[in-house]
Write a protein that holds these residues in place. Structure first.
Motif, PDB file in Angstrom:
ATOM      1  N   UNK A  21       0.839  -1.215   0.000  1.00  0.00           N
ATOM      2  CA  UNK A  21       0.000   0.000   0.000  1.00  0.00           C
ATOM      3  C   UNK A  21       0.869   1.258   0.000  1.00  0.00           C
ATOM      4  N   UNK A  22       1.974   1.194   0.740  1.00  0.00           N
ATOM      5  CA  UNK A  22       2.853   2.364   0.771  1.00  0.00           C
ATOM      6  C   UNK A  22       3.450   2.602  -0.620  1.00  0.00           C
ATOM      7  N   UNK A  61       0.579   6.642  -6.607  1.00  0.00           N
ATOM      8  CA  UNK A  61      -0.714   7.284  -6.856  1.00  0.00           C
ATOM      9  C   UNK A  61      -1.780   6.359  -7.408  1.00  0.00           C
ATOM     10  N   UNK A  62      -1.738   5.085  -7.023  1.00  0.00           N
ATOM     11  CA  UNK A  62      -2.693   4.107  -7.565  1.00  0.00           C
ATOM     12  C   UNK A  62      -3.957   4.052  -6.694  1.00  0.00           C
ATOM     13  N   UNK A  63      -4.917   4.873  -7.062  1.00  0.00           N
ATOM     14  CA  UNK A  63      -6.119   5.049  -6.248  1.00  0.00           C
ATOM     15  C   UNK A  63      -6.935   3.751  -6.106  1.00  0.00           C
ATOM     16  N   UNK A  64      -7.117   3.044  -7.224  1.00  0.00           N
ATOM     17  CA  UNK A  64      -7.951   1.822  -7.170  1.00  0.00           C
ATOM     18  C   UNK A  64      -7.315   0.758  -6.283  1.00  0.00           C
ATOM     19  N   UNK A  65      -6.003   0.617  -6.411  1.00  0.00           N
ATOM     20  CA  UNK A  65      -5.302  -0.393  -5.607  1.00  0.00           C
ATOM     21  C   UNK A  65      -5.386  -0.042  -4.121  1.00  0.00           C
ATOM     22  N   UNK A  66      -5.280   1.247  -3.838  1.00  0.00           N
ATOM     23  CA  UNK A  66      -5.381   1.678  -2.428  1.00  0.00           C
ATOM     24  C   UNK A  66      -6.780   1.353  -1.895  1.00  0.00           C
ATOM     25  N   UNK A  67      -7.790   1.651  -2.690  1.00  0.00           N
ATOM     26  CA  UNK A  67      -9.164   1.372  -2.256  1.00  0.00           C
ATOM     27  C   UNK A  67      -9.341  -0.135  -2.006  1.00  0.00           C
ATOM     28  N   UNK A 103       2.404   5.921   4.635  1.00  0.00           N
ATOM     29  CA  UNK A 103       2.790   5.994   3.225  1.00  0.00           C
ATOM     30  C   UNK A 103       3.020   7.430   2.784  1.00  0.00           C
ATOM     31  N   UNK A 104       2.174   8.326   3.292  1.00  0.00           N
ATOM     32  CA  UNK A 104       2.291   9.732   2.906  1.00  0.00           C
ATOM     33  C   UNK A 104       3.578  10.339   3.448  1.00  0.00           C
ATOM     34  N   UNK A 105       4.067   9.827   4.567  1.00  0.00           N
ATOM     35  CA  UNK A 105       5.325  10.313   5.131  1.00  0.00           C
ATOM     36  C   UNK A 105       6.488  10.019   4.177  1.00  0.00           C
ATOM     37  N   UNK A 106       6.450   8.831   3.571  1.00  0.00           N
ATOM     38  CA  UNK A 106       7.506   8.469   2.612  1.00  0.00           C
ATOM     39  C   UNK A 106       7.439   9.413   1.406  1.00  0.00           C
TER      40      UNK A 106
END
Ligand code: B1M
Length: 232
Positions: free
Chosen positions: A22-23, A29-35, A59-62
Motif C-alpha cells: 500500500x505504501x 498514486x494508484x487510487x484503485x489499488x489503495x481502495x 505511506x504519505x510520510x515516505x
C-alpha cells in the motif's frame, strides 16, 4: 516474463506485505489499488483508525520525504494525495459513530496561502467521529472567513491547519484579530500542521497545538469538558 506473471494479487499478501505494498501504491498514486487494499484490511478485522495511520499516513510520510529531497514532484504528489483521499473516503463513514453524543462545534480550515488539506480533512473526520459537529472551511482561509464562520455557526472551537513555514505565521493574525475584536475568549483555538510545535502554539496564543488528529480529538474533548465544568 509477461506482465501477468508479475501481477501482485493484493488479497494473497499477508498483512505486513500488504501494508508495504500500500505504501508503494500510494507512492505511485494508484487510487484503485489503495481502495482495494483498504477493503482487504477492513475485511481482515483491522480497525479503520489503524488502516488510516499505519498504512495511509505512514505511506504519505515516505512521499513527503521524497518530495522534500527532490525525488518526487508536484504532479506525482498530487496523484499520491488523490489515492490517499480515495482511501480516506472509504474509512470516513466507519470513523463516524452516528449515535455519539454531540460534544460541541468546530469550524476548521487551512490558512490563507496554503492549499494542503489532507491533514485538515483527517482532523475534521476524526472530530466528527468523536461526536463534534464540524464545519469545514476548506483551504486558503483569510481571517474573515474564520471569524464569520465561527460567529455564524456558533462554534466552540476554531481549528486552523498550516503545512508551510511561510503560512503558519498567519495563525497569529487570526488570533490577534480575535483579541482586537474582544472575541478571543469566545472560542478555543486549536492549531496543527507538520511544521508547527508546542512552542509556536504558545508564542502565538493558541489554546493548544495538536500533533495529530487523535491529539486534536482528545484535546478538544478535555478542553470542552473543562469549559463546561467551569460554567458549572
Ligand atoms: Co506540499 N509541502 N507543497 N504539497 N506537501 C509539504 C508540506 C513539505 C513539507 C514537503 C517537503 O518539502 N518535504 C513542503 C513544506 C516545506 C516548508 O514549508 N518548510 C511543501 C511544499 C514546499 C509545497 C509547495 C510550496 C511546493 C511547490 O509548489 N514548490 C506547494 C505549496 C502549495 C500551497 O499550499 N500554496 C506544495 C503543494 C503540495 C501539493 C498540492 C502537491 C500536495 C497537497 C495536496 C493536498 O493537500 N490536497 C502536497 C503534499 C501532499 C505535501 C506533503 C508531501 C504531504 C502533506 C500531507 O498531506 N501529509 C508534505 C510533506 C510532509 O508533510 N511530510 C508537503 C499527510 C497528513 C495526514 O499529515 O498534513 O501533517 P499532516 O496532518 C497531520 C498533522 O500535522 C495534524 O494532524 C494531521 C493528521 O494526523 N494536523 C492538524 C494538520 N492540520 C491540523 C489542524 C488541527 C490539528 C491537527 O487543527 C486543530
Amino acid at each position: 516474463m509477461s506482465n501477468e506473471d508479475d501481477e501482485i494479487i493484493l488479497s494473497e499478501l499477508n498483512d505486513d506485505d500488504l501494508v508495504l505494498q500500500m505504501m508503494d501504491d500510494l507512492y505511485d498514486g494508484l487510487k484503485e489499488e489503495i481502495a482495494e487494499a483498504v477493503g482487504i484490511l477492513l475485511e481482515r478485522g483491522w480497525q479503520p483508525y489503524d488502516v488510516l495511520t499505519k498504512a495511509l499516513v505512514a505511506g504519505m510520510t515516505v512521499v513527503g520525504n521524497d518530495f522534500r529531497d527532490g525525488i518526487l514532484f508536484v504532479p506525482e504528489v498530487l496523484m499520491a494525495a488523490g489515492a490517499m483521499k480515495g482511501g480516506m473516503a472509504i474509512l470516513k463513514p466507519l470513523l463516524i459513530e452516528t449515535d455519539a453524543p454531540k460534544m460541541g462545534k468546530m469550524v476548521i480550515g487551512t490558512v490563507k496561502g496554503d492549499i494542503h488539506d489532507i491533514g485538515k480533512n483527517l482532523v475534521a473526520m476524526m472530530m466528527e467521529g468523536a461526536g463534534f459537529e464540524v464545519v469545514d472551511l476548506g483551504i486558503n482561509n483569510a481571517v474573515d472567513s474564520y471569524l464569520e464562520a465561527a460567529e455564524r455557526e456558533g462554534a466552540d472551537i476554531i481549528g486552523m491547519s498550516a503545512l508551510l513555514t511561510t503560512t503558519m505565521p498567519y495563525m497569529k493574525v487570526v488570533i490577534d484579530t480575535l483579541k482586537e475584536q474582544g472575541k478571543r475568549d469566545d472560542y478555543l483555538v486549536l492549531i496543527g500542521g507538520a511544521p508547527l510545535n508546542e512552542e509556536f502554539g504558545k508564542a502565538i496564543g493558541a489554546d493548544a497545538y495538536c500533533r495529530d488528529a487523535a491529539v486534536a480529538v482528545q484535546t478538544a474533548k478535555d478542553m470542552i469538558a473543562r469549559k463546561h465544568n467551569l460554567r458549572g
